[in-house]
Design a protein around this motif. Structure first.
Motif, mmCIF file in Angstrom:
data_model
loop_
_atom_site.group_PDB
_atom_site.id
_atom_site.type_symbol
_atom_site.label_atom_id
_atom_site.label_comp_id
_atom_site.label_asym_id
_atom_site.label_seq_id
_atom_site.Cartn_x
_atom_site.Cartn_y
_atom_site.Cartn_z
ATOM 1 N N HIS A 207 2.752 -3.224 -14.690
ATOM 2 C CA HIS A 207 1.641 -3.536 -13.783
ATOM 3 C C HIS A 207 0.612 -2.417 -13.715
ATOM 4 O O HIS A 207 -0.600 -2.673 -13.640
ATOM 5 C CB HIS A 207 2.168 -3.821 -12.381
ATOM 6 C CG HIS A 207 2.723 -5.199 -12.204
ATOM 7 N ND1 HIS A 207 1.930 -6.318 -12.086
ATOM 8 C CD2 HIS A 207 4.015 -5.634 -12.126
ATOM 9 C CE1 HIS A 207 2.696 -7.390 -11.954
ATOM 10 N NE2 HIS A 207 3.961 -7.005 -11.965
ATOM 11 N N PHE A 208 1.081 -1.151 -13.723
ATOM 12 C CA PHE A 208 0.186 -0.045 -13.400
ATOM 13 C C PHE A 208 -0.110 0.886 -14.579
ATOM 14 O O PHE A 208 -0.956 1.768 -14.459
ATOM 15 C CB PHE A 208 0.764 0.759 -12.235
ATOM 16 C CG PHE A 208 0.903 -0.040 -10.970
ATOM 17 C CD1 PHE A 208 -0.217 -0.516 -10.299
ATOM 18 C CD2 PHE A 208 2.158 -0.336 -10.451
ATOM 19 C CE1 PHE A 208 -0.086 -1.251 -9.128
ATOM 20 C CE2 PHE A 208 2.291 -1.071 -9.281
ATOM 21 C CZ PHE A 208 1.168 -1.539 -8.622
ATOM 22 N N ARG B 233 -0.954 8.549 -5.686
ATOM 23 C CA ARG B 233 -2.271 8.709 -6.290
ATOM 24 C C ARG B 233 -2.993 9.893 -5.656
ATOM 25 O O ARG B 233 -2.576 10.395 -4.602
ATOM 26 C CB ARG B 233 -3.111 7.433 -6.086
ATOM 27 C CG ARG B 233 -2.564 6.201 -6.761
ATOM 28 C CD ARG B 233 -3.283 4.944 -6.289
ATOM 29 N NE ARG B 233 -4.726 5.026 -6.503
ATOM 30 C CZ ARG B 233 -5.356 4.509 -7.552
ATOM 31 N NH1 ARG B 233 -4.659 3.886 -8.500
ATOM 32 N NH2 ARG B 233 -6.668 4.610 -7.666
ATOM 33 N N THR C 283 -6.505 5.084 -2.123
ATOM 34 C CA THR C 283 -6.334 3.683 -2.482
ATOM 35 C C THR C 283 -4.856 3.340 -2.611
ATOM 36 O O THR C 283 -4.094 4.066 -3.258
ATOM 37 C CB THR C 283 -7.045 3.363 -3.811
ATOM 38 O OG1 THR C 283 -8.438 3.613 -3.667
ATOM 39 C CG2 THR C 283 -6.839 1.908 -4.208
ATOM 40 N N ARG D 18 -2.341 0.297 -3.992
ATOM 41 C CA ARG D 18 -2.275 -0.896 -4.840
ATOM 42 C C ARG D 18 -0.837 -1.392 -4.804
ATOM 43 O O ARG D 18 0.092 -0.663 -5.142
ATOM 44 C CB ARG D 18 -2.719 -0.582 -6.264
ATOM 45 C CG ARG D 18 -4.114 0.021 -6.357
ATOM 46 C CD ARG D 18 -4.418 0.499 -7.767
ATOM 47 N NE ARG D 18 -4.639 -0.632 -8.672
ATOM 48 C CZ ARG D 18 -4.320 -0.641 -9.964
ATOM 49 N NH1 ARG D 18 -3.713 0.414 -10.495
ATOM 50 N NH2 ARG D 18 -4.579 -1.686 -10.714
ATOM 51 N N LEU E 169 -1.919 -8.643 -7.311
ATOM 52 C CA LEU E 169 -2.206 -7.276 -6.885
ATOM 53 C C LEU E 169 -3.039 -7.273 -5.606
ATOM 54 O O LEU E 169 -4.023 -8.005 -5.484
ATOM 55 C CB LEU E 169 -2.963 -6.543 -7.992
ATOM 56 C CG LEU E 169 -3.396 -5.111 -7.689
ATOM 57 C CD1 LEU E 169 -2.189 -4.193 -7.621
ATOM 58 C CD2 LEU E 169 -4.374 -4.621 -8.756
ATOM 59 N N THR F 40 -5.147 -4.593 -3.164
ATOM 60 C CA THR F 40 -5.730 -3.251 -3.111
ATOM 61 C C THR F 40 -6.261 -2.983 -1.708
ATOM 62 O O THR F 40 -6.976 -3.810 -1.139
ATOM 63 C CB THR F 40 -6.867 -3.112 -4.136
ATOM 64 O OG1 THR F 40 -6.338 -3.373 -5.447
ATOM 65 C CG2 THR F 40 -7.446 -1.710 -4.113
ATOM 66 N N ASN G 68 -7.788 0.226 1.039
ATOM 67 C CA ASN G 68 -8.241 1.589 1.314
ATOM 68 C C ASN G 68 -7.476 2.095 2.536
ATOM 69 O O ASN G 68 -7.629 1.562 3.643
ATOM 70 C CB ASN G 68 -9.748 1.607 1.572
ATOM 71 C CG ASN G 68 -10.286 3.014 1.785
ATOM 72 O OD1 ASN G 68 -9.540 3.944 2.102
ATOM 73 N ND2 ASN G 68 -11.581 3.178 1.613
ATOM 74 N N THR H 103 2.351 -7.596 2.633
ATOM 75 C CA THR H 103 1.956 -6.189 2.622
ATOM 76 C C THR H 103 2.009 -5.557 4.005
ATOM 77 O O THR H 103 1.992 -4.330 4.121
ATOM 78 C CB THR H 103 0.533 -6.016 2.052
ATOM 79 O OG1 THR H 103 -0.409 -6.681 2.909
ATOM 80 C CG2 THR H 103 0.436 -6.572 0.640
ATOM 81 N N GLU I 72 0.715 3.527 -5.629
ATOM 82 C CA GLU I 72 0.979 2.233 -6.252
ATOM 83 C C GLU I 72 2.422 1.864 -5.955
ATOM 84 O O GLU I 72 3.312 2.735 -5.993
ATOM 85 C CB GLU I 72 0.734 2.317 -7.762
ATOM 86 C CG GLU I 72 -0.741 2.497 -8.090
ATOM 87 C CD GLU I 72 -0.974 3.192 -9.412
ATOM 88 O OE1 GLU I 72 -0.034 3.802 -9.952
ATOM 89 O OE2 GLU I 72 -2.116 3.133 -9.907
#
Length: 387
Positions: free
Chosen positions: A17-18, A62, A66, A68, A78, A80, A82, A95, A116
């Motif tokens: 995926h990443f 990360r 962000t 993900r 996916l 995403t 902030n 989520t 991620e």
């Protein structure tokens, strides 16, 4: 039990995926509550054990803000986010569980970083086996390590509970997260929800020739809906009228007086909590003296109380319990918050085929959706898998 191959598969899915490997893979189990239902938020006693089904998260930090996220649940796409805009009102769907944990960590002063995350789980959804708490606990354990938060498992319990309460909107206690984070293999977790003290109680079913069979009725119910909150409100009303801090402070000897002070419905709710606390304590005592084969009657009495006094059962749960008992189970009860979900049956291992077949036949004859039936063992709690 998660194998090395499973861990490699989860890491490979993350990479697919990443585009790079995760920093690590963490796991947290679902749970079966052996006995002690709705007593947790009344500062009472519970006796859950972790099961050999779990949520697993692969995570990589990360350098930006962000987040993900991808879930293997239903091939979710996916998402995403902030992290600088993170608030309870911005978190939706699955989520909300991992992001809710991150929001709570930030509220407690932990500096967040973007990340991620890939989620996979074999804890059935909506089955009363705490699939949500498994996600929260796996996430909490991962980010406690990755962000250097230095929180103890008992502190992570409260992180998960707060995420459930303030982000997801479910007014649950600490039972689910405690089972997921504090359990060890072959033991149940005896938890005092007032002091938050926990003790491991041996639950070696295999040595006794027994097993716990889970019957997932496929009737789903979310704790964030009104029925669960109504039961909690009834308990709070009962405590207020009786002049106690919580129903933990009401003894069985006080019930006669309580009957004259409370309306009929509130009295029944109170009676369930008071008698359920006594059943939990009795179960712990019996496990320590006579072993698991002797706790069946306590489990069955617990179901009757939930069915009649707390009124959180349903026809499918009652049928699963009654059918298991009629076909050799030593005891049976619904488990979890109620209004659907799963029943458990304690039975001799040799009797599993008979009970399984009888329940399947009974559900078909009643016109109910076919249940998912599986045995569980008392498994280890949350942990990092890739070391």
């Amino acid at each position: 039990m998660t194998t090395r191959t499973d861990v490699d598969d989860i890491a490979a899915a993350f990479t697919a995926h990443f585009g790079h490997a995760p920093d690590g893979v963490w796991s947290a189990p679902g749970r079966v509550n052996l006995i002690g239902e709705h007593t947790d938020y009344n500062e009472g006693f519970v006796l859950p054990f972790a099961i050999d089904r779990s949520a697993r998260v692969a995570v990589r930090l990360r350098a930006d803000a962000t987040a993900r996220l991808v879930s293997a649940y239903g091939n979710q796409g996916l998402v995403t986010v902030n992290l600088d805009t993170l608030s309870p009102g911005t978190m939706k769907g699955w989520t909300a569980y991992p992001l809710g944990v991150l929001w709570v960590l930030r509220q407690q002063g932990v500096a967040l970083r973007g990340f991620e995350l890939y989620l996979d789980s074999d804890v059935p959804l909506g089955a009363g086996l705490s699939s949500s708490a498994a996600i929260e606990c796996a996430t909490a354990l991962a980010f406690d390590e990755l962000l250097g938060a230095g929180l103890a498992p008992a502190d992570l319990v409260l992180v998960g509970q707060r995420a459930e309460n303030e982000v997801v909107g479910a007014p649950t206690g600490i039972l689910d997260q405690s089972a997921s984070l504090l359990a060890t293999e072959g033991h149940a977790v005896f938890l005092d929800c007032r002091s938050r003290e926990s003790t491991l109680v041996p639950l070696d079913l295999a040595a006794a020739g027994l097993l716990v069979l889970v019957v997932d009725t496929k009737v789903t119910h979310r704790h964030a809906t009104g029925d669960y909150a109504e039961r909690r409100a009834s308990c709070e009303l009962g405590a207020e009228v009786l002049g106690v801090a919580s129903l933990r402070d009401v003894d069985a000897e006080d019930l006669a007086e309580a009957a004259g002070l409370l309306d009929g419905e509130t009295y029944r709710r109170v009676r369930h909590i008071v008698t359920e606390n006594r059943r939990v304590l009795a179960t712990v005592d019996v496990l320590g003296t006579d072993g698991p084969a002797a706790i069946g009657d306590l489990l069955t009495a617990s179901h009757a109380s939930m069915r009649d006094d707390f009124e959180i059962s349903c026809p499918e749960l009652d049928l699963a319990v009654d059918t298991a008992l009629a076909n050799g189970a030593l005891g049976a009860r619904m488990t979890g918050g109620g209004f659907g979900g799963s029943a458990i049956a304690l039975l001799p291992a040799a009797g599993e085929p008979t009970v399984r077949a009888a329940v399947v036949h009974a559900f078909a004859a009643a016109g109910f959706t076919a249940p998912d039936i599986f045995a569980v063992t008392a498994a280890a709690g949350a942990r990092r898998l890739d070391r």
